[in-house]
Design a protein around this motif. Structure first.
Motif, PDB file in Angstrom:
ATOM      1  N   ALA A   1       9.319   2.154 -15.663  1.00 29.75           N
ATOM      2  CA  ALA A   1       8.647   1.353 -16.688  1.00 29.75           C
ATOM      3  C   ALA A   1       8.855  -0.137 -16.431  1.00 29.75           C
ATOM      4  O   ALA A   1       7.943  -0.946 -16.633  1.00 29.75           O
ATOM      5  N   ALA A   2      10.055  -0.505 -15.973  1.00 27.64           N
ATOM      6  CA  ALA A   2      10.330  -1.917 -15.669  1.00 27.64           C
ATOM      7  C   ALA A   2       9.456  -2.395 -14.520  1.00 27.64           C
ATOM      8  O   ALA A   2       8.918  -3.509 -14.552  1.00 27.64           O
ATOM      9  N   PHE A   3       9.301  -1.546 -13.500  1.00 27.92           N
ATOM     10  CA  PHE A   3       8.438  -1.903 -12.373  1.00 27.92           C
ATOM     11  C   PHE A   3       6.996  -2.034 -12.853  1.00 27.92           C
ATOM     12  O   PHE A   3       6.286  -2.987 -12.497  1.00 27.92           O
ATOM     13  N   GLY A   4       6.543  -1.073 -13.665  1.00 23.99           N
ATOM     14  CA  GLY A   4       5.169  -1.100 -14.145  1.00 23.99           C
ATOM     15  C   GLY A   4       4.874  -2.329 -14.987  1.00 23.99           C
ATOM     16  O   GLY A   4       3.810  -2.940 -14.859  1.00 23.99           O
ATOM     17  N   ALA A   5       5.842  -2.694 -15.838  1.00 21.55           N
ATOM     18  CA  ALA A   5       5.655  -3.881 -16.671  1.00 21.55           C
ATOM     19  C   ALA A   5       5.568  -5.140 -15.816  1.00 21.55           C
ATOM     20  O   ALA A   5       4.760  -6.041 -16.095  1.00 21.55           O
ATOM     21  N   ARG A   6       6.387  -5.212 -14.773  1.00 22.82           N
ATOM     22  CA  ARG A   6       6.363  -6.368 -13.876  1.00 22.82           C
ATOM     23  C   ARG A   6       5.040  -6.429 -13.122  1.00 22.82           C
ATOM     24  O   ARG A   6       4.433  -7.513 -12.992  1.00 22.82           O
ATOM     25  N   LEU A   7       4.564  -5.292 -12.652  1.00 23.54           N
ATOM     26  CA  LEU A   7       3.299  -5.249 -11.924  1.00 23.54           C
ATOM     27  C   LEU A   7       2.150  -5.709 -12.820  1.00 23.54           C
ATOM     28  O   LEU A   7       1.307  -6.511 -12.415  1.00 23.54           O
ATOM     29  N   ARG A   8       2.132  -5.206 -14.054  1.00 29.42           N
ATOM     30  CA  ARG A   8       1.069  -5.601 -14.988  1.00 29.42           C
ATOM     31  C   ARG A   8       1.126  -7.091 -15.283  1.00 29.42           C
ATOM     32  O   ARG A   8       0.085  -7.769 -15.332  1.00 29.42           O
ATOM     33  N   SER A   9       2.336  -7.623 -15.493  1.00 28.57           N
ATOM     34  CA  SER A   9       2.494  -9.047 -15.789  1.00 28.57           C
ATOM     35  C   SER A   9       1.960  -9.912 -14.658  1.00 28.57           C
ATOM     36  O   SER A   9       1.235 -10.891 -14.892  1.00 28.57           O
ATOM     37  N   LEU A  10       2.285  -9.542 -13.419  1.00 27.27           N
ATOM     38  CA  LEU A  10       1.811 -10.305 -12.264  1.00 27.27           C
ATOM     39  C   LEU A  10       0.295 -10.219 -12.144  1.00 27.27           C
ATOM     40  O   LEU A  10      -0.373 -11.213 -11.812  1.00 27.27           O
ATOM     41  N   ARG A  11      -0.253  -9.050 -12.418  1.00 30.69           N
ATOM     42  CA  ARG A  11      -1.709  -8.879 -12.350  1.00 30.69           C
ATOM     43  C   ARG A  11      -2.391  -9.704 -13.426  1.00 30.69           C
ATOM     44  O   ARG A  11      -3.407 -10.376 -13.173  1.00 30.69           O
ATOM     45  N   ASP A  12      -1.834  -9.678 -14.655  1.00 28.70           N
ATOM     46  CA  ASP A  12      -2.421 -10.444 -15.759  1.00 28.70           C
ATOM     47  C   ASP A  12      -2.384 -11.950 -15.481  1.00 28.70           C
ATOM     48  O   ASP A  12      -3.320 -12.676 -15.845  1.00 28.70           O
TER      49      ASP A  12
END
Length: 275
Positions: free
Chosen positions: A14-25
């Motif tokens: 979940a931490a990785f996914g949140a970081r990936l989404r943040s960078l994409r956003d």
């Protein structure tokens, strides 16, 4: 467009996914935009961002190239792959925390939700001694288990139906005193109006509906989820065509299992033989 919330504290995935989404956003990209740059599909990006799929080293390296993050995502992805949690389990835990009903079947050991701290510690330390997990992974498991058990105290409490193979109560874990405390704990839990405990005796034989552990969740909207696992893999099912046969099999299992009164009497009788 529905956007599923991500709690980065629930797991490394979940931490990785949140970081990936943040960078994409930050870049104003859609999931399809990022997918085209990595060489995968938008649905794959969605699964990784929500923790439903673990990032492979190849995926993380591709994300680093696309996002210009100089290997940071690849390094973070290692903690996901090194976790002791099986794929699908973090998402299952998030659903379990708000489920209206929880149906459990377990073989050989008491289900995690019903374990005492000492029993859980003994199970986890055994895995460490075998080299199956590290000390850090053991702590991860125990911390998550405590959090899961706390969710049983919410109001209204979920209805918990636990069908245990007879081996769950006869296999001594952690020594006689730990096992005695665990049996006492089972009896106390069964006093709650929200908990039903049943045993499937050894002589049930081929009439036992399951050979592997399974958990069925009924969510607040009455939709149903199934989670099952083997030693090396976990599987979360949402589709009705896969879940409904398991629900039907569980109902058959409850009918074949000993009634709660008889099951608790068997646990009490066994308890008399422990310190």
């Amino acid at each position: 467009m529905n956007r599923r919330d991500i709690d980065p504290t629930t797991s490394a995935a979940a931490a990785f996914g949140a970081r990936l989404r943040s960078l994409r956003d930050e870049r104003g990209w859609t999931q399809e935009d990022l997918a085209s740059r990595i060489g995968c599909t938008g649905s794959h990006i969605s699964a990784v961002e929500t923790g439903r799929r673990s990032p492979t080293q190849r995926f993380a390296a591709g994300a680093d190239r696309a996002l210009g993050t100089s290997g940071r995502l690849e390094r973070q992805s290692r903690s996901v792959r090194e976790t002791s949690l099986l794929e699908g389990f973090p998402e299952f835990v998030a659903l379990e925390a708000s489920a209206a009903e929880i149906r459990l079947f377990e073989v050989g050991i008491i289900p995690g939700l019903l374990q005492t701290p000492d029993y859980a510690e003994a199970i986890t330390r055994g895995a460490v001694r075998r080299g199956a997990i590290t000390e850090q992974q053991a702590e991860e498991r125990l911390t998550l288990l405590a959090k899961r058990q706390d969710s049983l105290l919410r109001s209204p409490a979920p209805l918990v139906y636990a069908v245990l193979d007879e081996g769950c109560i006869r296999r001594t874990v952690g020594g006689p005193q730990t096992m005695a405390a665990q049996l006492d704990h089972l009896l106390l839990l069964a006093e709650r109006s929200s908990v039903v405990v049943q045993l499937t005796p050894f002589d049930l034989g081929e009439r036992r509906a399951f050979d592997l552990p399974v958990t069925l969740l009924t969510l607040r909207d009455r939709s149903q989820i199934a989670y099952s696992e083997s030693a090396q893999s976990g599987r979360l099912e949402r589709e009705t065509r896969y879940v409904q046969p398991l629900v039907t099999a569980y109902h058959h299992l409850q009918v074949e299992a000993s009634p709660q009164e008889q099951s608790l009497a068997a646990i009490e009788q066994l308890r008399k033989g422990t310190p």
